[in-house]
Design an enzyme around this catalytic site. Structure first.
Site, short mmCIF file in Angstrom:
data_model
loop_
_atom_site.label_atom_id
_atom_site.label_comp_id
_atom_site.label_asym_id
_atom_site.label_seq_id
_atom_site.Cartn_x
_atom_site.Cartn_y
_atom_site.Cartn_z
N GLU A 205 46.42 -3.73 41.88
CA GLU A 205 45.29 -2.91 41.43
C GLU A 205 45.52 -2.41 40.00
O GLU A 205 44.59 -2.40 39.18
CB GLU A 205 45.08 -1.72 42.37
N GLU B 43 33.38 -4.35 46.19
CA GLU B 43 33.81 -5.38 45.23
C GLU B 43 33.29 -6.76 45.66
O GLU B 43 32.81 -7.53 44.84
CB GLU B 43 35.34 -5.37 45.16
N ASP C 127 38.18 -15.34 41.59
CA ASP C 127 38.55 -13.98 42.02
C ASP C 127 37.83 -13.59 43.30
O ASP C 127 38.36 -12.84 44.12
CB ASP C 127 38.28 -12.96 40.90
N GLU D 171 49.73 -12.63 38.45
CA GLU D 171 48.57 -12.17 37.67
C GLU D 171 48.45 -12.96 36.36
O GLU D 171 47.36 -13.37 35.97
CB GLU D 171 48.65 -10.66 37.39
C1 NSP Z 1 43.75 -11.47 40.80
C2 NSP Z 1 43.28 -10.09 41.06
N1 NSP Z 1 44.11 -9.04 40.91
C3 NSP Z 1 43.64 -7.78 41.18
C4 NSP Z 1 42.37 -7.54 41.57
C5 NSP Z 1 41.88 -6.11 41.77
N2 NSP Z 1 41.48 -5.86 43.11
C6 NSP Z 1 41.56 -8.64 41.70
N3 NSP Z 1 40.24 -8.50 42.06
N4 NSP Z 1 41.99 -9.93 41.43
#
Ligand code: NSP
Length: 231
Positions: free
Chosen positions: A150, A98, A56, A220
Protein backbone atom coordinates in the site's frame (compact mmCIF):
# COMPACT_ATOMS: atom_id res chain seq x y z
CA UNK A 1 7.35 5.97 36.12
CA UNK A 2 7.98 4.46 32.69
CA UNK A 3 11.33 2.69 32.40
CA UNK A 4 13.80 4.30 29.98
CA UNK A 5 13.79 2.47 26.65
CA UNK A 6 16.94 0.58 25.71
CA UNK A 7 18.63 1.48 22.40
CA UNK A 8 17.42 -1.86 21.04
CA UNK A 9 13.81 -1.04 21.94
CA UNK A 10 14.01 2.38 20.31
CA UNK A 11 15.43 0.82 17.15
CA UNK A 12 12.72 -1.82 17.07
CA UNK A 13 10.04 0.87 17.42
CA UNK A 14 11.15 2.55 14.25
CA UNK A 15 12.31 -0.56 12.42
CA UNK A 16 10.51 0.39 9.22
CA UNK A 17 12.32 3.74 8.96
CA UNK A 18 15.63 2.01 9.64
CA UNK A 19 14.91 -0.48 6.83
CA UNK A 20 13.79 2.22 4.41
CA UNK A 21 17.11 4.00 4.96
CA UNK A 22 19.06 0.77 4.61
CA UNK A 23 17.23 -0.21 1.41
CA UNK A 24 16.84 3.32 0.10
CA UNK A 25 17.92 2.48 -3.48
CA UNK A 26 15.25 -0.16 -4.11
CA UNK A 27 12.66 1.88 -2.19
CA UNK A 28 13.29 4.90 -4.39
CA UNK A 29 13.26 2.56 -7.42
CA UNK A 30 9.75 1.44 -6.48
CA UNK A 31 8.30 4.82 -5.48
CA UNK A 32 10.00 7.02 -8.11
CA UNK A 33 9.83 4.66 -11.07
CA UNK A 34 10.11 6.16 -14.60
CA UNK A 35 6.44 5.23 -15.17
CA UNK A 36 5.41 7.37 -12.19
CA UNK A 37 7.83 10.14 -13.19
CA UNK A 38 6.28 10.13 -16.68
CA UNK A 39 2.80 10.68 -15.15
CA UNK A 40 4.26 13.41 -12.98
CA UNK A 41 5.89 15.27 -15.89
CA UNK A 42 2.97 14.68 -18.28
CA UNK A 43 4.93 12.57 -20.80
CA UNK A 44 3.20 9.29 -19.91
CA UNK A 45 2.52 6.91 -22.78
CA UNK A 46 -1.21 6.21 -22.70
CA UNK A 47 -0.77 2.68 -23.94
CA UNK A 48 1.49 2.01 -20.90
CA UNK A 49 -1.16 3.56 -18.68
CA UNK A 50 -3.83 1.27 -20.12
CA UNK A 51 -1.55 -1.76 -19.70
CA UNK A 52 -1.04 -0.81 -16.07
CA UNK A 53 -4.80 -0.32 -15.57
CA UNK A 54 -5.76 -3.75 -16.93
CA UNK A 55 -2.95 -5.61 -15.17
CA UNK A 56 -3.56 -3.86 -11.86
CA UNK A 57 -7.23 -4.82 -11.94
CA UNK A 58 -6.16 -8.48 -12.03
CA UNK A 59 -3.60 -7.86 -9.28
CA UNK A 60 -6.14 -6.17 -7.01
CA UNK A 61 -8.49 -9.14 -7.22
CA UNK A 62 -5.66 -11.39 -5.94
CA UNK A 63 -4.69 -8.75 -3.39
CA UNK A 64 -8.18 -8.88 -1.81
CA UNK A 65 -7.68 -12.57 -1.01
CA UNK A 66 -4.29 -11.79 0.47
CA UNK A 67 -5.77 -9.07 2.69
CA UNK A 68 -8.45 -11.52 3.84
CA UNK A 69 -5.65 -13.89 4.90
CA UNK A 70 -3.94 -11.04 6.82
CA UNK A 71 -7.23 -10.39 8.60
CA UNK A 72 -7.39 -14.04 9.68
CA UNK A 73 -3.80 -13.87 10.95
CA UNK A 74 -4.64 -10.66 12.88
CA UNK A 75 -7.58 -12.38 14.50
CA UNK A 76 -5.43 -15.39 15.47
CA UNK A 77 -2.16 -13.74 16.41
CA UNK A 78 -2.65 -10.09 17.32
CA UNK A 79 -3.69 -8.92 20.77
CA UNK A 80 -5.49 -6.20 18.77
CA UNK A 81 -4.41 -3.47 21.16
CA UNK A 82 -4.00 -1.18 18.18
CA UNK A 83 -7.40 -1.94 16.63
CA UNK A 84 -5.79 -3.93 13.81
CA UNK A 85 -9.09 -5.53 12.74
CA UNK A 86 -10.70 -2.12 12.19
CA UNK A 87 -7.75 -0.85 10.16
CA UNK A 88 -7.74 -4.01 8.03
CA UNK A 89 -11.50 -3.92 7.54
CA UNK A 90 -11.17 -0.31 6.40
CA UNK A 91 -8.57 -1.55 3.91
CA UNK A 92 -10.95 -4.23 2.64
CA UNK A 93 -13.68 -1.63 2.17
CA UNK A 94 -11.25 0.59 0.24
CA UNK A 95 -10.39 -2.39 -1.99
CA UNK A 96 -14.05 -2.95 -2.72
CA UNK A 97 -14.20 0.67 -3.97
CA UNK A 98 -10.90 0.15 -5.78
CA UNK A 99 -12.29 -2.75 -7.81
CA UNK A 100 -15.31 -0.69 -8.82
CA UNK A 101 -13.02 2.21 -9.65
CA UNK A 102 -10.95 -0.02 -11.97
CA UNK A 103 -14.11 -1.12 -13.77
CA UNK A 104 -15.23 2.48 -14.29
CA UNK A 105 -11.77 3.62 -15.43
CA UNK A 106 -11.46 0.67 -17.78
CA UNK A 107 -14.69 1.55 -19.53
CA UNK A 108 -13.61 5.22 -19.65
CA UNK A 109 -10.29 4.30 -21.32
CA UNK A 110 -11.72 1.58 -23.57
CA UNK A 111 -9.90 -1.25 -21.76
CA UNK A 112 -11.79 -4.56 -21.98
CA UNK A 113 -11.07 -6.17 -18.60
CA UNK A 114 -12.39 -9.60 -19.60
CA UNK A 115 -9.70 -9.76 -22.34
CA UNK A 116 -6.75 -9.04 -20.03
CA UNK A 117 -4.21 -11.85 -19.75
CA UNK A 118 -1.92 -11.50 -16.71
CA UNK A 119 1.69 -10.87 -17.71
CA UNK A 120 4.67 -12.59 -16.12
CA UNK A 121 5.50 -9.88 -13.56
CA UNK A 122 1.86 -9.85 -12.47
CA UNK A 123 1.69 -13.64 -12.20
CA UNK A 124 4.94 -13.68 -10.21
CA UNK A 125 3.63 -11.00 -7.85
CA UNK A 126 0.29 -12.83 -7.35
CA UNK A 127 2.19 -16.07 -6.69
CA UNK A 128 4.25 -14.24 -4.06
CA UNK A 129 1.02 -13.03 -2.39
CA UNK A 130 -0.24 -16.57 -2.41
CA UNK A 131 2.93 -17.78 -0.67
CA UNK A 132 2.29 -15.24 2.11
CA UNK A 133 -1.24 -16.58 2.56
CA UNK A 134 0.09 -19.84 3.99
CA UNK A 135 -0.75 -20.38 7.66
CA UNK A 136 3.00 -20.94 8.20
CA UNK A 137 3.63 -17.25 7.52
CA UNK A 138 3.44 -15.13 10.64
CA UNK A 139 1.15 -12.10 10.99
CA UNK A 140 4.18 -9.80 11.44
CA UNK A 141 5.63 -10.90 8.09
CA UNK A 142 2.32 -10.66 6.22
CA UNK A 143 1.37 -7.26 7.64
CA UNK A 144 4.83 -5.92 6.76
CA UNK A 145 4.28 -6.96 3.15
CA UNK A 146 0.77 -5.53 3.22
CA UNK A 147 1.94 -2.15 4.50
CA UNK A 148 4.75 -2.05 1.89
CA UNK A 149 2.36 -2.82 -0.99
CA UNK A 150 0.00 0.00 0.00
CA UNK A 151 2.80 2.42 0.90
CA UNK A 152 4.49 2.12 -2.51
CA UNK A 153 1.30 3.23 -4.26
CA UNK A 154 0.64 5.98 -1.72
CA UNK A 155 4.17 7.39 -2.05
CA UNK A 156 4.24 7.02 -5.83
CA UNK A 157 0.93 8.67 -6.62
CA UNK A 158 1.24 11.38 -3.94
CA UNK A 159 4.48 12.37 -5.72
CA UNK A 160 2.42 13.10 -8.87
CA UNK A 161 0.18 15.51 -6.96
CA UNK A 162 2.88 17.74 -5.48
CA UNK A 163 3.02 21.43 -6.41
CA UNK A 164 4.67 22.19 -9.72
CA UNK A 165 3.95 18.80 -11.32
CA UNK A 166 2.56 18.38 -14.82
CA UNK A 167 0.27 15.41 -14.20
CA UNK A 168 -2.34 15.27 -17.01
CA UNK A 169 -5.77 16.37 -15.79
CA UNK A 170 -7.40 13.08 -16.83
CA UNK A 171 -4.93 11.17 -14.61
CA UNK A 172 -5.44 13.35 -11.55
CA UNK A 173 -8.26 11.10 -10.28
CA UNK A 174 -5.98 8.06 -10.54
CA UNK A 175 -3.27 9.81 -8.53
CA UNK A 176 -5.79 10.99 -5.96
CA UNK A 177 -7.08 7.43 -5.48
CA UNK A 178 -3.81 6.53 -3.68
CA UNK A 179 -2.23 9.95 -3.14
CA UNK A 180 -5.03 11.45 -1.04
CA UNK A 181 -4.50 12.33 2.63
CA UNK A 182 -6.95 9.67 3.86
CA UNK A 183 -4.99 6.92 2.12
CA UNK A 184 -1.80 8.43 3.58
CA UNK A 185 -3.32 8.23 7.06
CA UNK A 186 -4.37 4.62 6.46
CA UNK A 187 -0.79 3.71 5.42
CA UNK A 188 0.48 5.46 8.54
CA UNK A 189 -1.86 3.32 10.69
CA UNK A 190 -0.59 0.18 8.96
CA UNK A 191 3.01 1.29 9.55
CA UNK A 192 2.31 1.73 13.27
CA UNK A 193 0.88 -1.79 13.43
CA UNK A 194 3.98 -3.15 11.68
CA UNK A 195 6.38 -1.30 14.00
CA UNK A 196 4.43 -2.54 17.03
CA UNK A 197 4.52 -6.13 15.77
CA UNK A 198 8.23 -5.91 14.97
CA UNK A 199 8.97 -4.53 18.44
CA UNK A 200 7.83 -7.82 19.97
CA UNK A 201 8.89 -10.20 17.19
CA UNK A 202 11.61 -12.84 17.37
CA UNK A 203 14.86 -12.27 15.47
CA UNK A 204 13.84 -14.85 12.86
CA UNK A 205 10.48 -13.15 12.28
CA UNK A 206 12.21 -9.78 11.94
CA UNK A 207 14.55 -11.24 9.32
CA UNK A 208 11.62 -12.75 7.42
CA UNK A 209 9.71 -9.45 7.54
CA UNK A 210 12.71 -7.58 6.12
CA UNK A 211 12.97 -10.10 3.29
CA UNK A 212 9.22 -9.73 2.62
CA UNK A 213 9.65 -5.95 2.41
CA UNK A 214 12.47 -6.35 -0.12
CA UNK A 215 10.44 -8.87 -2.12
CA UNK A 216 7.52 -6.44 -2.32
CA UNK A 217 9.77 -3.61 -3.49
CA UNK A 218 11.27 -5.81 -6.20
CA UNK A 219 7.83 -7.00 -7.37
CA UNK A 220 6.58 -3.40 -7.46
CA UNK A 221 9.52 -2.35 -9.65
CA UNK A 222 8.85 -5.30 -11.98
CA UNK A 223 5.16 -4.39 -12.08
CA UNK A 224 5.95 -0.83 -13.19
CA UNK A 225 8.50 -2.16 -15.71
CA UNK A 226 5.83 -4.46 -17.13
CA UNK A 227 3.44 -1.53 -17.48
CA UNK A 228 6.04 0.31 -19.56
CA UNK A 229 6.37 -2.77 -21.77
CA UNK A 230 9.69 -3.82 -20.27
CA UNK A 231 8.77 -7.22 -18.80
C1 NSP B 1 0.81 -3.56 -7.92
C2 NSP B 1 0.01 -2.83 -6.91
N1 NSP B 1 0.56 -2.47 -5.73
C3 NSP B 1 -0.22 -1.81 -4.81
C4 NSP B 1 -1.52 -1.50 -5.04
C5 NSP B 1 -2.31 -0.69 -4.02
N2 NSP B 1 -3.42 -1.41 -3.51
C6 NSP B 1 -2.03 -1.88 -6.26
N3 NSP B 1 -3.32 -1.58 -6.60
N4 NSP B 1 -1.27 -2.53 -7.22
Amino acid sequence: MQAKKTREEVEKNSMIDTWLKKHCLIYVGATRHPFILSIRDGTVNLSSFKTWLGQDYIFVRAFVSFVASVLIKAWKESDDSGGDMEVLLGGMAALNDEIQWFKNEASKWGVQLSDIVPQKANKDYCRFLESLMSSEVKYTVAITAFWAIEAVYQQSFAHCLEDGTNTPSDLQATCLRWGNDGFGQYCHSLKQIVNRQLAKASDDEIKEAEVALLDVLEHEVEFWNMSCGGA
